[in-house]
Design an enzyme around this catalytic site. Structure first.
Site, PDB file in Angstrom:
ATOM      1  N   VAL A   1       7.210   6.667 -59.173  1.00  0.00           N
ATOM      2  CA  VAL A   1       7.047   7.905 -58.419  1.00  0.00           C
ATOM      3  C   VAL A   1       5.732   8.583 -58.795  1.00  0.00           C
ATOM      4  O   VAL A   1       5.213   8.405 -59.901  1.00  0.00           O
ATOM      5  CB  VAL A   1       8.222   8.866 -58.688  1.00  0.00           C
ATOM      6  N   HIS A   2       5.228   9.387 -57.850  1.00  0.00           N
ATOM      7  CA  HIS A   2       3.999  10.132 -58.125  1.00  0.00           C
ATOM      8  C   HIS A   2       3.932  11.469 -57.395  1.00  0.00           C
ATOM      9  O   HIS A   2       3.074  12.291 -57.682  1.00  0.00           O
ATOM     10  CB  HIS A   2       2.776   9.293 -57.760  1.00  0.00           C
TER      11      HIS A   2
ATOM     12  N   ASP B   1       3.620   8.275 -62.407  1.00  0.00           N
ATOM     13  CA  ASP B   1       2.177   8.073 -62.308  1.00  0.00           C
ATOM     14  C   ASP B   1       1.446   9.014 -63.265  1.00  0.00           C
ATOM     15  O   ASP B   1       1.717  10.216 -63.307  1.00  0.00           O
ATOM     16  CB  ASP B   1       1.732   8.337 -60.865  1.00  0.00           C
TER      17      ASP B   1
ATOM     18  N   LYS C   1      -1.372  10.220 -63.084  1.00  0.00           N
ATOM     19  CA  LYS C   1      -2.187  11.244 -62.416  1.00  0.00           C
ATOM     20  C   LYS C   1      -1.343  12.311 -61.721  1.00  0.00           C
ATOM     21  O   LYS C   1      -1.877  13.203 -61.068  1.00  0.00           O
ATOM     22  CB  LYS C   1      -3.130  10.600 -61.405  1.00  0.00           C
TER      23      LYS C   1
ATOM     24  N   TYR D   1      -3.236   2.547 -55.008  1.00  0.00           N
ATOM     25  CA  TYR D   1      -2.637   1.830 -53.881  1.00  0.00           C
ATOM     26  C   TYR D   1      -3.276   0.444 -53.765  1.00  0.00           C
ATOM     27  O   TYR D   1      -4.493   0.304 -53.737  1.00  0.00           O
ATOM     28  CB  TYR D   1      -2.854   2.609 -52.584  1.00  0.00           C
TER      29      TYR D   1
ATOM     30  N   ARG E   1      -7.143 -11.865 -50.030  1.00  0.00           N
ATOM     31  CA  ARG E   1      -6.514 -11.105 -51.107  1.00  0.00           C
ATOM     32  C   ARG E   1      -6.652 -11.794 -52.460  1.00  0.00           C
ATOM     33  O   ARG E   1      -6.763 -11.123 -53.502  1.00  0.00           O
ATOM     34  CB  ARG E   1      -5.024 -10.899 -50.819  1.00  0.00           C
TER      35      ARG E   1
ATOM     36  N   GLU F   1       2.443  -8.102 -54.089  1.00  0.00           N
ATOM     37  CA  GLU F   1       2.951  -8.769 -52.899  1.00  0.00           C
ATOM     38  C   GLU F   1       2.820 -10.291 -52.981  1.00  0.00           C
ATOM     39  O   GLU F   1       3.204 -10.987 -52.043  1.00  0.00           O
ATOM     40  CB  GLU F   1       2.252  -8.222 -51.652  1.00  0.00           C
TER      41      GLU F   1
ATOM     42  N   ARG G   1      -0.454   4.385 -42.433  1.00  0.00           N
ATOM     43  CA  ARG G   1      -0.855   3.041 -42.875  1.00  0.00           C
ATOM     44  C   ARG G   1      -0.010   1.972 -42.179  1.00  0.00           C
ATOM     45  O   ARG G   1       0.418   0.979 -42.779  1.00  0.00           O
ATOM     46  CB  ARG G   1      -0.720   2.899 -44.395  1.00  0.00           C
TER      47      ARG G   1
ATOM     48  N   LYS H   1       9.910   4.353 -44.897  1.00  0.00           N
ATOM     49  CA  LYS H   1       9.636   5.451 -45.791  1.00  0.00           C
ATOM     50  C   LYS H   1      10.135   6.758 -45.208  1.00  0.00           C
ATOM     51  O   LYS H   1      10.253   6.912 -43.999  1.00  0.00           O
ATOM     52  CB  LYS H   1       8.131   5.592 -46.020  1.00  0.00           C
TER      53      LYS H   1
END
Length: 436
Positions: free
Chosen positions: A111-112, A137, A139, A170, A239, A308, A355, A378
């Site tokens: 969580v952030h 997180d 930050k 991210y 990637r 991923e 996104r 989400k």
């Protein structure tokens, strides 16, 4: 004779005192056993009319009213003790069935932001027999961190903060590292958890804990890991074929075509899939100790969105405990509406895309409930709060109806209230759950 009379008086005095004490204890216990009145919080956002489609029908003349709409203020109120805090936030405090108690699960929550979403997610998945690692997180604002520490501190037996906190970016390696940190902590847990599930702060469960346990113990998944994915498509090759660098806490950028990466170590074939999983404890031990797993982890540091490919690639190693080399996209981990799947997998996002992922609105709930995945992703508490209100009550009501133990009044997120009276005349009717 005088001695006998004195002994008799002493006996009668002791008997009288004992009767008084026992009566006091009985009356006190009787007062405690008296059901507490169920109060509806003033100012709670009412359920949207469309929500009635999903909630169990109230008795005639009654309607559902939310009891909870002060999540943040409760946590920031330093005057509340922990027992009052967990009670007022409606945490379930006992295993709801023997079946669930005998099959504890582990959860990783990264969580952030959005404190309210985190609290609602945690209490939805919380059960006292399970264990929970919260990665916060580095930050995150200090107020947020303080609030989470306070809540976690009130659930010390089975909820804890990750021993190492990352500044998560991210699509960066830091996101994968956050999960690994929690796995190391969970591997040392005294709770005999059977499988670990990871979540993020914008998830919400669709299956109840009982349904999760039954799904994990089903014939298909009893001894297997769930890591949906396939061989990395050519379009996703960038990637892992080009080096990337993580701008800490900001973004991930490719270094350029000249910065080619070596092939994956040990001749591993790279797979691509979801970052979400359900893993056996033996597999977690393998991921934390195997030289193959550790070499793949190190190789993944400068790839794009390594979470991923990392877990799904490991799960395609035949020697890995619980591996599922022919799994493909099997495993119903998440309900997600991707923009590019509109018209095929779903009929569009009723909320809004961020996104290319749908932030769910209320009209997305039929699709979510029909899919019946483990979780949906989400949600946002500000954009479409009525969607989460409705799904949360639907989920809690389902949990309590499946319970085989008496229901505590504090576990109720909403109660049935006479539509033409004040909230003080509330009542709860749930005979199938055993009643309060």
């Amino acid at each position: 004779m005088l001695q006998l009379e004195g002994a008799k008086c002493s006996f009668l005095l002791c008997l009288g005192i004992s009767i008084v004490i026992c009566s006091a204890i009985y009356l006190r216990a009787k007062v405690r056993m008296k059901p507490e009145p169920l109060i509806v919080s003033v100012g709670c956002r009412p359920f949207d009319a469309k929500c009635s489609t999903f909630l169990s029908s109230p008795e005639e003349g009654l309607e559902w009213h939310r009891r909870d709409c002060q999540v943040e203020s409760y946590i920031f109120n330093s005057h509340l003790n922990c027992s009052q805090l967990t009670k007022d936030l409606h945490f379930i405090t006992r295993p709801l069935s023997d079946e669930e108690e005998s099959y504890p699960l582990a959860f990783i929550l990264t969580v952030h932001k959005e404190l309210e979403l985190f609290v609602r997610l945690l209490r939805a998945v919380y059960a006292p027999q399970n264990v929970y690692c919260v990665h916060m997180d580095a930050k995150a604002p200090w107020q947020y961190r303080t609030a989470i520490r306070r809540l976690v501190g009130c659930l010390p037996n089975n909820v804890f903060l990750s021993s190492r906190s990352e500044t998560v970016t991210y699509a960066g390696f830091s996101r994968l590292q956050a999960d690994v940190n929690c796995m190391r902590d969970l591997a040392r847990s005294e709770v005999a958890w059977r499988k670990v599930v990871n979540t993020c702060g914008q998830d919400f469960p669709v299956k109840s804990n009982l349904e999760l346990v039954r799904y994990m113990r089903s014939k298909e998944w009893r001894d297997r890991n769930m890591t949906p994915g396939v061989r990395q498509p050519t379009a996703m090759g960038y990637r892992t074929e080009i080096q990337h660098r993580e701008i800490v806490g900001s973004y991930v950028a490719p270094r350029g075509r000249a910065w080619k990466k070596e092939p994956a170590p040990h001749g591993l074939k790279v797979y691509f899939g979801t970052a979400y999983y359900a893993l056996t404890r033996d597999f977690v031990d393998f991921a934390l100790t195997s030289p193959v797993a550790q070499d793949l982890l190190e190789w993944s540091r400068d790839t794009y969105s390594p979470d991923e490919h990392y877990w799904v690639t490991l799960n395609h190693i035949k020697e890995a405990p619980g591996s599922h080399v022919d799994g493909g996209w099997n495993g119903d981990i998440r309900s997600i509406k991707w923009r590019d799947q509109e018209g095929t997998a779903h009929k569009g996002c009723k909320g809004r895309y961020v996104r290319d992922i749908c932030i769910y609105g209320l009209e997305d709930l039929p699709w979510i409930i029909d899919r019946n995945s483990m979780f949906a992703n989400k949600f946002e508490s500000d954009s479409f709060p009525e969607a989460l209100d409705c799904l949360e009550q639907w989920h809690r009501d389902k949990q309590l109806r499946q319970a085989t133990v008496p229901i505590e009044p504090s576990w109720l997120l909403a109660i049935q209230v006479h539509s033409n009276r004040s909230s003080s005349s509330s009542s709860y009717h749930n005979s199938s759950a055993g009643g309060p």
